[in-house]
Scaffold this motif. Structure first.
Motif, PDB file in Angstrom:
ATOM      1  N   VAL A 128     -27.222   9.799 -51.788  1.00  0.00           N
ATOM      2  CA  VAL A 128     -26.925  10.536 -50.552  1.00  0.00           C
ATOM      3  C   VAL A 128     -27.432  11.974 -50.636  1.00  0.00           C
ATOM      4  N   THR A 129     -27.309  12.592 -51.808  1.00  0.00           N
ATOM      5  CA  THR A 129     -27.634  14.022 -51.925  1.00  0.00           C
ATOM      6  C   THR A 129     -28.827  14.337 -52.822  1.00  0.00           C
ATOM      7  N   THR A 130     -29.040  13.580 -53.904  1.00  0.00           N
ATOM      8  CA  THR A 130     -30.022  13.982 -54.912  1.00  0.00           C
ATOM      9  C   THR A 130     -31.471  13.969 -54.423  1.00  0.00           C
ATOM     10  N   PRO A 131     -31.950  12.941 -53.694  1.00  0.00           N
ATOM     11  CA  PRO A 131     -33.349  12.989 -53.230  1.00  0.00           C
ATOM     12  C   PRO A 131     -33.663  14.227 -52.390  1.00  0.00           C
ATOM     13  N   LYS A 132     -32.754  14.605 -51.505  1.00  0.00           N
ATOM     14  CA  LYS A 132     -32.953  15.815 -50.701  1.00  0.00           C
ATOM     15  C   LYS A 132     -32.950  17.054 -51.586  1.00  0.00           C
ATOM     16  N   LEU A 133     -32.071  17.075 -52.589  1.00  0.00           N
ATOM     17  CA  LEU A 133     -32.027  18.193 -53.524  1.00  0.00           C
ATOM     18  C   LEU A 133     -33.341  18.326 -54.278  1.00  0.00           C
ATOM     19  N   LEU A 134     -33.892  17.207 -54.745  1.00  0.00           N
ATOM     20  CA  LEU A 134     -35.160  17.230 -55.464  1.00  0.00           C
ATOM     21  C   LEU A 134     -36.295  17.743 -54.579  1.00  0.00           C
ATOM     22  N   ALA A 135     -36.309  17.297 -53.328  1.00  0.00           N
ATOM     23  CA  ALA A 135     -37.345  17.765 -52.398  1.00  0.00           C
ATOM     24  C   ALA A 135     -37.225  19.263 -52.143  1.00  0.00           C
ATOM     25  N   ASP A 136     -35.976  19.745 -52.057  1.00  0.00           N
ATOM     26  CA  ASP A 136     -35.763  21.167 -51.777  1.00  0.00           C
ATOM     27  C   ASP A 136     -36.152  22.062 -52.947  1.00  0.00           C
ATOM     28  N   PHE A 137     -36.129  21.528 -54.164  1.00  0.00           N
ATOM     29  CA  PHE A 137     -36.591  22.321 -55.304  1.00  0.00           C
ATOM     30  C   PHE A 137     -38.071  22.684 -55.167  1.00  0.00           C
ATOM     31  N   LEU A 138     -38.805  21.876 -54.407  1.00  0.00           N
ATOM     32  CA  LEU A 138     -40.236  22.108 -54.209  1.00  0.00           C
ATOM     33  C   LEU A 138     -40.534  22.703 -52.836  1.00  0.00           C
ATOM     34  N   ASP A 139     -39.480  23.049 -52.093  1.00  0.00           N
ATOM     35  CA  ASP A 139     -39.643  23.576 -50.734  1.00  0.00           C
ATOM     36  C   ASP A 139     -38.851  24.880 -50.609  1.00  0.00           C
ATOM     37  N   ASN A 140     -39.517  25.957 -50.297  1.00  0.00           N
ATOM     38  CA  ASN A 140     -38.847  27.257 -50.211  1.00  0.00           C
ATOM     39  C   ASN A 140     -37.908  27.359 -49.015  1.00  0.00           C
ATOM     40  N   GLU A 141     -38.203  26.637 -47.929  1.00  0.00           N
ATOM     41  CA  GLU A 141     -37.399  26.773 -46.706  1.00  0.00           C
ATOM     42  C   GLU A 141     -36.069  26.025 -46.786  1.00  0.00           C
ATOM     43  N   LYS A 142     -36.055  24.836 -47.388  1.00  0.00           N
ATOM     44  CA  LYS A 142     -34.831  24.037 -47.568  1.00  0.00           C
ATOM     45  C   LYS A 142     -34.118  23.754 -46.236  1.00  0.00           C
ATOM     46  N   LEU A 143     -34.886  23.352 -45.260  1.00  0.00           N
ATOM     47  CA  LEU A 143     -34.335  23.057 -43.937  1.00  0.00           C
ATOM     48  C   LEU A 143     -33.828  21.623 -43.876  1.00  0.00           C
ATOM     49  N   ILE A 144     -32.772  21.410 -43.087  1.00  0.00           N
ATOM     50  CA  ILE A 144     -32.295  20.059 -42.816  1.00  0.00           C
ATOM     51  C   ILE A 144     -31.891  19.991 -41.346  1.00  0.00           C
ATOM     52  N   PRO A 145     -32.484  19.075 -40.569  1.00  0.00           N
ATOM     53  CA  PRO A 145     -32.121  18.949 -39.150  1.00  0.00           C
ATOM     54  C   PRO A 145     -30.625  18.661 -38.988  1.00  0.00           C
ATOM     55  N   TYR A 146     -30.087  19.075 -37.859  1.00  0.00           N
ATOM     56  CA  TYR A 146     -28.659  18.902 -37.585  1.00  0.00           C
ATOM     57  C   TYR A 146     -28.237  17.444 -37.722  1.00  0.00           C
ATOM     58  N   ASP A 147     -29.023  16.523 -37.135  1.00  0.00           N
ATOM     59  CA  ASP A 147     -28.664  15.101 -37.187  1.00  0.00           C
ATOM     60  C   ASP A 147     -28.639  14.578 -38.626  1.00  0.00           C
ATOM     61  N   GLN A 148     -29.638  14.977 -39.425  1.00  0.00           N
ATOM     62  CA  GLN A 148     -29.675  14.535 -40.822  1.00  0.00           C
ATOM     63  C   GLN A 148     -28.524  15.129 -41.619  1.00  0.00           C
ATOM     64  N   CYS A 149     -28.149  16.355 -41.285  1.00  0.00           N
ATOM     65  CA  CYS A 149     -27.008  16.999 -41.948  1.00  0.00           C
ATOM     66  C   CYS A 149     -25.728  16.218 -41.686  1.00  0.00           C
ATOM     67  N   ILE A 150     -25.518  15.828 -40.444  1.00  0.00           N
ATOM     68  CA  ILE A 150     -24.317  15.062 -40.096  1.00  0.00           C
ATOM     69  C   ILE A 150     -24.341  13.684 -40.755  1.00  0.00           C
ATOM     70  N   MET A 151     -25.519  13.055 -40.815  1.00  0.00           N
ATOM     71  CA  MET A 151     -25.634  11.755 -41.478  1.00  0.00           C
ATOM     72  C   MET A 151     -25.321  11.883 -42.973  1.00  0.00           C
ATOM     73  N   GLN A 152     -25.817  12.934 -43.598  1.00  0.00           N
ATOM     74  CA  GLN A 152     -25.544  13.152 -45.020  1.00  0.00           C
ATOM     75  C   GLN A 152     -24.039  13.349 -45.245  1.00  0.00           C
ATOM     76  N   LEU A 153     -23.435  14.135 -44.386  1.00  0.00           N
ATOM     77  CA  LEU A 153     -21.993  14.366 -44.474  1.00  0.00           C
ATOM     78  C   LEU A 153     -21.220  13.060 -44.316  1.00  0.00           C
ATOM     79  N   PHE A 154     -21.636  12.246 -43.351  1.00  0.00           N
ATOM     80  CA  PHE A 154     -20.951  10.976 -43.091  1.00  0.00           C
ATOM     81  C   PHE A 154     -21.027  10.050 -44.308  1.00  0.00           C
ATOM     82  N   PHE A 155     -22.228   9.830 -44.840  1.00  0.00           N
ATOM     83  CA  PHE A 155     -22.375   8.891 -45.947  1.00  0.00           C
ATOM     84  C   PHE A 155     -21.776   9.435 -47.239  1.00  0.00           C
ATOM     85  N   LEU A 156     -21.762  10.752 -47.398  1.00  0.00           N
ATOM     86  CA  LEU A 156     -21.124  11.340 -48.574  1.00  0.00           C
ATOM     87  C   LEU A 156     -19.638  10.978 -48.618  1.00  0.00           C
TER      88      LEU A 156
END
Length: 309
Positions: free
Chosen positions: A76-104
């Motif tokens: 639920v969280t680690t793949p996005k975390l790994l991608a953000d280590f290589l991305d300076n902006e670390k953006l997450i769309p509102y819908d994806q944020c809510i989906m991550q929260l739900f599945f967490l």
């Protein structure tokens, strides 16, 4: 929300650092954690499914389901975390944020309930050994696993509905490396006091009450066994469960069973129960369990390779 306010369409995850050389090092470290989580948990699931003795045992059936939940929880969280280590902006769309929260919360609560079921399984096995196979039938085990998933779904649905009803118009930086209820609702453009109380009572009650039930169950087991030899065997059998319970419930109670104030250690605690614990669970169960190690050895031997655990 005021019509003059702009609705937030994406959030920024704070992450751990904004220094590229540090983030690259963390990427390698967390990639190792994630790969280890997959290897360990998949190995347990394959071992339980391929061994007739383990597959017919309620305890190992539940262990296989726990490994599946650990995989889902980490994913639920680690793949996005790994991608953000290589991305300076670390953006997450509102819908994806809510989906991550739900599945967490969906998978996390399901795992809490499953660990409670596993404690009940150990209670029956040790305190009522003659009736164990009758009581813990495959049908009951499947029903308890399904109830754990359903309980997680209901809990997560409540948390998600309370969150999406809030207006978000800025700021938009989530003070963590993933979207969770406490840091997200801090960004709402409304008074969240009542919502916070409802969410703390929901998540905090589930984690704390489940932990109390688990500790009470293991304490009852030890009290009912009179002989020193019997207690030694019971401690050996339940030791791995107690370690898993402590590693998972301790951080969850710290995060969710208190008002949504921020502490400097929150990110490190989140890493413990989101990344580290799913990786350690397979090690805890295999290193302390001769049957699982023996089944893994047989599975490896059937592959035509040589290896000694």
């Amino acid at each position: 929300m005021d019509k003059n306010q702009t609705e937030v369409r994406e959030f920024v995850l704070a992450g751990f650092s904004h220094r590229p050389y540090i983030e690259k090092g963390l990427f390698v470290l967390f990639l190792f954690f994630y790969v280890s989580t997959w290897v360990g948990n998949v190995l347990i699931m394959v071992t339980v499914a391929s061994d007739k003795h383990l597959n017919s045992s309620p305890m190992y059936f539940l262990l296989g389901n726990l490994s599946f939940l650990d995989l889902c929880y980490s994913t639920v969280t680690t793949p996005k975390l790994l991608a953000d280590f290589l991305d300076n902006e670390k953006l997450i769309p509102y819908d994806q944020c809510i989906m991550q929260l739900f599945f967490l919360h969906f998978v996390g609560a399901a795992e809490m309930f499953l660990l409670t079921v596993m404690a009940y399984d150990r209670y029956v096995a040790i305190c009522r050994p003659l009736h164990y196979t009758t009581i813990m039938s495959r049908g009951l085990c499947c029903a308890l696993v399904a109830a754990s998933w359903m309980g997680g779904f209901v809990h997560s649905t409540v948390q998600t509905i309370l969150t999406i009803r809030l207006p978000f118009c800025g700021p938009k930086q989530v003070d963590n490396f993933f979207c969770d209820v406490p840091p997200v609702i801090k960004l709402a453009c409304a008074d969240t006091f009542v919502i916070e109380l409802l969410m703390v009572s929901n998540s905090g009650l589930i984690s704390t009450s489940s932990f109390v039930v688990l500790v009470s169950s293991y304490t009852t087991i030890l009290v009912k066994i009179r002989s020193k030899e019997g207690r030694r065997k019971a401690l050996s059998t339940c030791g791995s469960h107690l370690m898993v319970v402590t590693l998972f419930f301790g951080p969850c109670i710290f995060i969710y069973a208190r008002p949504f104030s921020t502490f400097s250690v929150d990110k490190l605690v989140s890493v413990l129960y989101n990344v580290i614990t799913p990786m350690l669970n397979p090690l805890i169960y295999t290193l302390r369990n001769k049957e699982v190690k023996s089944a893994m050895q047989k599975l490896w031997d059937r592959s035509g390779l040589t290896w000694k655990i």
